[in-house]
Design a protein around this motif. Structure first.
Motif, PDB file in Angstrom:
ATOM      1  N   SER A  34      -0.173   7.058  18.299  1.00 19.34           N
ATOM      2  CA  SER A  34       0.798   7.675  17.376  1.00 19.34           C
ATOM      3  C   SER A  34       0.429   7.382  15.925  1.00 19.34           C
ATOM      4  CB  SER A  34       2.203   7.135  17.638  1.00 19.34           C
ATOM      5  OG  SER A  34       2.586   7.431  18.944  1.00 19.34           O
ATOM      6  N   CYS A  35      -0.040   6.180  15.651  1.00 17.90           N
ATOM      7  CA  CYS A  35      -0.420   5.844  14.266  1.00 17.90           C
ATOM      8  C   CYS A  35      -1.622   6.671  13.814  1.00 17.90           C
ATOM      9  CB  CYS A  35      -0.761   4.350  14.154  1.00 17.90           C
ATOM     10  SG  CYS A  35       0.678   3.296  14.327  1.00 17.90           S
ATOM     11  N   LYS A  36      -2.587   6.822  14.723  1.00 12.83           N
ATOM     12  CA  LYS A  36      -3.775   7.600  14.341  1.00 12.83           C
ATOM     13  C   LYS A  36      -3.413   9.068  14.075  1.00 12.83           C
ATOM     14  CE  LYS A  36      -6.972   6.191  13.511  1.00 12.83           C
ATOM     15  NZ  LYS A  36      -7.171   5.481  12.208  1.00 12.83           N
ATOM     16  N   LYS A  37      -2.445   9.569  14.857  1.00 16.87           N
ATOM     17  CA  LYS A  37      -2.022  10.967  14.668  1.00 16.87           C
ATOM     18  C   LYS A  37      -1.538  11.218  13.258  1.00 16.87           C
ATOM     19  CE  LYS A  37      -0.466  12.874  18.983  1.00 16.87           C
ATOM     20  NZ  LYS A  37       0.631  12.800  19.901  1.00 16.87           N
ATOM     21  N   ILE A  38      -0.931  10.194  12.639  1.00 13.81           N
ATOM     22  CA  ILE A  38      -0.425  10.382  11.275  1.00 13.81           C
ATOM     23  C   ILE A  38      -1.324   9.645  10.260  1.00 13.81           C
ATOM     24  CG2 ILE A  38       1.980  10.987  11.734  1.00 13.81           C
ATOM     25  CD1 ILE A  38       2.707   8.051  11.617  1.00 13.81           C
ATOM     26  N   GLU A  52      -2.113   3.822  -1.002  1.00  9.40           N
ATOM     27  CA  GLU A  52      -2.551   3.333  -2.318  1.00  9.40           C
ATOM     28  C   GLU A  52      -3.511   2.150  -2.221  1.00  9.40           C
ATOM     29  OE1 GLU A  52       0.886   2.517  -4.645  1.00  9.40           O
ATOM     30  OE2 GLU A  52       1.420   4.636  -4.792  1.00  9.40           O
ATOM     31  N   SER A  53      -3.317   1.307  -1.202  1.00 10.32           N
ATOM     32  CA  SER A  53      -4.078   0.045  -1.155  1.00 10.32           C
ATOM     33  C   SER A  53      -5.206   0.045  -0.120  1.00 10.32           C
ATOM     34  CB  SER A  53      -3.120  -1.101  -0.807  1.00 10.32           C
ATOM     35  OG  SER A  53      -2.670  -0.976   0.542  1.00 10.32           O
ATOM     36  N   GLY A  54      -5.302   1.115   0.653  1.00 10.79           N
ATOM     37  CA  GLY A  54      -6.302   1.111   1.745  1.00 10.79           C
ATOM     38  C   GLY A  54      -5.845   0.246   2.912  1.00 10.79           C
ATOM     39  N   GLY A  55      -4.542   0.067   3.043  1.00 12.09           N
ATOM     40  CA  GLY A  55      -3.994  -0.772   4.109  1.00 12.09           C
ATOM     41  C   GLY A  55      -3.602   0.018   5.342  1.00 12.09           C
ATOM     42  N   GLY A  56      -2.690  -0.552   6.120  1.00 10.51           N
ATOM     43  CA  GLY A  56      -2.272   0.101   7.358  1.00 10.51           C
ATOM     44  C   GLY A  56      -1.434  -0.832   8.196  1.00 10.51           C
ATOM     45  N   VAL A  57      -1.590  -0.703   9.513  1.00 13.87           N
ATOM     46  CA  VAL A  57      -0.791  -1.524  10.420  1.00 13.87           C
ATOM     47  C   VAL A  57      -1.721  -2.419  11.238  1.00 13.87           C
ATOM     48  CG1 VAL A  57      -0.768   0.270  12.231  1.00 13.87           C
ATOM     49  CG2 VAL A  57       0.988  -1.506  12.226  1.00 13.87           C
ATOM     50  N   THR A  58      -1.250  -3.648  11.499  1.00 17.40           N
ATOM     51  CA  THR A  58      -1.989  -4.573  12.364  1.00 17.40           C
ATOM     52  C   THR A  58      -1.074  -4.981  13.513  1.00 17.40           C
ATOM     53  OG1 THR A  58      -3.243  -5.429  10.486  1.00 17.40           O
ATOM     54  CG2 THR A  58      -3.192  -6.803  12.471  1.00 17.40           C
ATOM     55  N   PHE A  59      -1.620  -4.931  14.721  1.00 14.20           N
ATOM     56  CA  PHE A  59      -0.873  -5.419  15.883  1.00 14.20           C
ATOM     57  C   PHE A  59      -1.427  -6.792  16.237  1.00 14.20           C
ATOM     58  CE2 PHE A  59      -0.494  -0.870  15.839  1.00 14.20           C
ATOM     59  CZ  PHE A  59       0.880  -0.726  15.983  1.00 14.20           C
ATOM     60  N   SER A  60      -0.522  -7.775  16.230  1.00 15.08           N
ATOM     61  CA  SER A  60      -0.935  -9.148  16.436  1.00 15.08           C
ATOM     62  C   SER A  60      -0.011  -9.769  17.469  1.00 15.08           C
ATOM     63  CB  SER A  60      -0.870  -9.872  15.082  1.00 15.08           C
ATOM     64  OG  SER A  60      -1.307 -11.201  15.196  1.00 15.08           O
ATOM     65  N   GLY A  61      -0.013 -11.084  17.551  1.00 11.14           N
ATOM     66  CA  GLY A  61       0.863 -11.705  18.544  1.00 11.14           C
ATOM     67  C   GLY A  61       0.935 -13.200  18.319  1.00 11.14           C
ATOM     68  N   ASP A  99       6.282   2.054   4.953  1.00 14.95           N
ATOM     69  CA  ASP A  99       5.397   1.662   3.848  1.00 14.95           C
ATOM     70  C   ASP A  99       4.138   2.514   3.759  1.00 14.95           C
ATOM     71  OD1 ASP A  99       7.116  -0.305   3.035  1.00 14.95           O
ATOM     72  OD2 ASP A  99       6.246  -1.809   4.361  1.00 14.95           O
ATOM     73  N   ILE A 100       4.218   3.699   4.297  1.00 15.56           N
ATOM     74  CA  ILE A 100       3.029   4.555   4.372  1.00 15.56           C
ATOM     75  C   ILE A 100       2.418   4.795   2.980  1.00 15.56           C
ATOM     76  CG2 ILE A 100       3.990   6.914   4.224  1.00 15.56           C
ATOM     77  CD1 ILE A 100       2.567   7.334   7.014  1.00 15.56           C
ATOM     78  N   MET A 101       3.292   4.897   1.980  1.00 17.49           N
ATOM     79  CA  MET A 101       2.819   5.127   0.607  1.00 17.49           C
ATOM     80  C   MET A 101       1.942   3.969   0.118  1.00 17.49           C
ATOM     81  SD  MET A 101       5.490   6.184  -2.297  1.00 17.49           S
ATOM     82  CE  MET A 101       5.708   4.544  -2.955  1.00 17.49           C
ATOM     83  N   PHE A 102       2.350   2.736   0.489  1.00 21.18           N
ATOM     84  CA  PHE A 102       1.589   1.554   0.058  1.00 21.18           C
ATOM     85  C   PHE A 102       0.246   1.469   0.787  1.00 21.18           C
ATOM     86  CE2 PHE A 102       6.047   0.458  -0.662  1.00 21.18           C
ATOM     87  CZ  PHE A 102       6.001   0.189  -2.020  1.00 21.18           C
ATOM     88  N   TYR A 103       0.239   1.903   2.063  1.00 21.13           N
ATOM     89  CA  TYR A 103      -1.039   1.886   2.786  1.00 21.13           C
ATOM     90  C   TYR A 103      -2.030   2.820   2.079  1.00 21.13           C
ATOM     91  CZ  TYR A 103       2.211   0.594   6.628  1.00 21.13           C
ATOM     92  OH  TYR A 103       3.202   0.046   7.395  1.00 21.13           O
ATOM     93  N   HIS A 148      -3.064 -10.413   4.736  1.00 21.00           N
ATOM     94  CA  HIS A 148      -4.032 -11.304   5.396  1.00 21.00           C
ATOM     95  C   HIS A 148      -4.553 -10.783   6.729  1.00 21.00           C
ATOM     96  CE1 HIS A 148      -3.495 -14.353   2.419  1.00 21.00           C
ATOM     97  NE2 HIS A 148      -2.185 -14.375   2.611  1.00 21.00           N
ATOM     98  N   ASP A 149      -4.011  -9.700   7.220  1.00 22.71           N
ATOM     99  CA  ASP A 149      -4.407  -9.263   8.567  1.00 22.71           C
ATOM    100  C   ASP A 149      -5.182  -7.954   8.540  1.00 22.71           C
ATOM    101  OD1 ASP A 149      -3.154 -11.431   9.917  1.00 22.71           O
ATOM    102  OD2 ASP A 149      -1.213 -10.481   9.599  1.00 22.71           O
ATOM    103  N   GLY A 150      -6.162  -7.894   7.638  1.00 22.53           N
ATOM    104  CA  GLY A 150      -6.939  -6.667   7.500  1.00 22.53           C
ATOM    105  C   GLY A 150      -6.888  -6.213   6.056  1.00 22.53           C
ATOM    106  N   PRO A 151      -7.553  -5.080   5.739  1.00 27.33           N
ATOM    107  CA  PRO A 151      -7.638  -4.643   4.338  1.00 27.33           C
ATOM    108  C   PRO A 151      -6.317  -4.093   3.786  1.00 27.33           C
ATOM    109  CG  PRO A 151      -8.663  -3.036   5.796  1.00 27.33           C
ATOM    110  CD  PRO A 151      -8.279  -4.202   6.659  1.00 27.33           C
ATOM    111  N   GLY A 152      -6.157  -4.210   2.472  1.00 26.96           N
ATOM    112  CA  GLY A 152      -5.011  -3.595   1.791  1.00 26.96           C
ATOM    113  C   GLY A 152      -3.674  -4.204   2.175  1.00 26.96           C
ATOM    114  N   ILE A 153      -2.629  -3.473   1.823  1.00 31.71           N
ATOM    115  CA  ILE A 153      -1.265  -3.909   2.167  1.00 31.71           C
ATOM    116  C   ILE A 153      -0.954  -3.431   3.581  1.00 31.71           C
ATOM    117  CG2 ILE A 153       1.181  -3.563   1.625  1.00 31.71           C
ATOM    118  CD1 ILE A 153       0.310  -3.406  -1.337  1.00 31.71           C
TER     119      ILE A 153
END
Ligand code: SF4
Ligand code: SF4
Length: 298
Positions: A147-151, A122-131, A116-120, A13-18
């Protein structure tokens, strides 16, 4: 080091993919409808589940600071005496006490994200920083996004918009998607229900639209607060010139109410009704008619 209160894996729910969502603690707003009141304070807190407590007094007897007592058939904690050592939480067999908030370093959080990098991929997902508001911890946010963009992990930041614009400038190139919360346009109402003016939020949205192309605006659906024809017109007047193409409508729900009680905070949104499908769809159609892509839910 960051103060976080949760890391949720496999979110959709917090952006595309898993996605993995990292929830940072601390928020400059105090919305009466907040469904994560544990995010509001930047400090570590203790939640109390009264329904699980059998008043056995183990926590009271084990507290090294004598900060706990039983009053009116419940545990009461003296916040001035408590040093947040967690002994009471460990003492409780019934899980009636819970620490909310942890200090974690970059390596730990990055390791969690990478699981969960493999799932990102496959699904076009990634990480979301929320609060909370992740931009209340701007240096940490900047460094972990980098750091996330580097990988090559896709990044999203879910923000209230209430921060110095320089903080957005620092992270704009490192953020693939902004989820930008707009609650109420009328400033008097905004102050009444969130505790702060929305001027900085609206200014920042306009400026962010000039330097970033991928912003989804999230509007909580709050019957009687921001759902009248005039409110929708006000939203449109703000959004039509921002370059924003997509809106997520987030229907208000009462799931935060119990958490307020567990944190011994007052819940001031009892008068609010959860919106029905008719109202959600009416608002969706209003914005679709004005060429926005609209989703109900995140
Ligand atoms: S140890 Fe747990 S169950 Fe016992 S009094 Fe404390 S909070 Fe309640
Ligand atoms: S966290 Fe430590 S100091 Fe605070 S109430 Fe519990 S046992 Fe006492």
């Amino acid at each position: 080091m960051a103060v976080i209160f949760d890391i949720k894996q496999f979110g959709i729910h917090d952006g595309p993919g898993i996605r993995t969502t990292v929830f940072l603690k601390g928020c400059p707003l105090n919305c009466i409808w907040c469904h994560n009141p544990e995010s509001q304070s930047e400090n570590i807190e203790i939640m109390y589940y009264q329904n699980r407590c059998n008043l056995c007094e183990r926590c009271v007897n084990n507290c090294p600071k004598k900060a706990l007592k039983i009053k009116d058939k419940q545990i009461v904690r003296d916040e001035d005496m408590c040093v947040l050592c967690g002994v009471c939480v460990e003492s409780c067999y019934n899980k009636a006490l819970e620490i909310v908030g942890f200090k974690k370093d970059m390596d730990y959080i990055l390791k969690e994200i990478k699981k969960d990098i493999m799932f990102y991929e496959e699904s076009g997902g990634g990480v979301t920083f929320s609060g909370g508001e992740p931009l209340m911890q701007p240096e940490f946010l900047h460094d972990i996004l980098k750091s996330c963009k580097k990988i090559h992990i896709n990044t999203a930041v879910d923000t209230s918009g209430y921060t110095d614009f320089s903080n957005f400038e620092e992270i704009a190139d490192l953020t693939d998607l902004f989820l930008y919360d707009l609650k109420v346009i009328d400033d008097d109402k905004h102050k009444k229900y969130t505790g702060v003016s929305n001027k900085i939020i609206l200014d920042n949205l306009e400026k962010l639209g000039q330097i970033h192309e991928n912003i989804i605006v999230r509007i909580p659906v709050l019957p009687g607060i921001n759902t009248a024809e005039n409110d929708l017109k006000d939203f449109y007047a703000v959004l039509r010139d921002t370059g924003v193409k997509e809106i997520n409508l987030l229907p208000y729900h009462k799931i935060g109410k119990d958490k307020f009680k567990r944190l011994k905070k007052e819940y001031r949104a009892d008068f609010l009704e959860e919106p029905d499908d008719e109202l959600n769809n009416k608002i969706k159609e209003y914005f679709e008619d004005r060429d926005f892509e609209v989703k109900i839910g995140g």
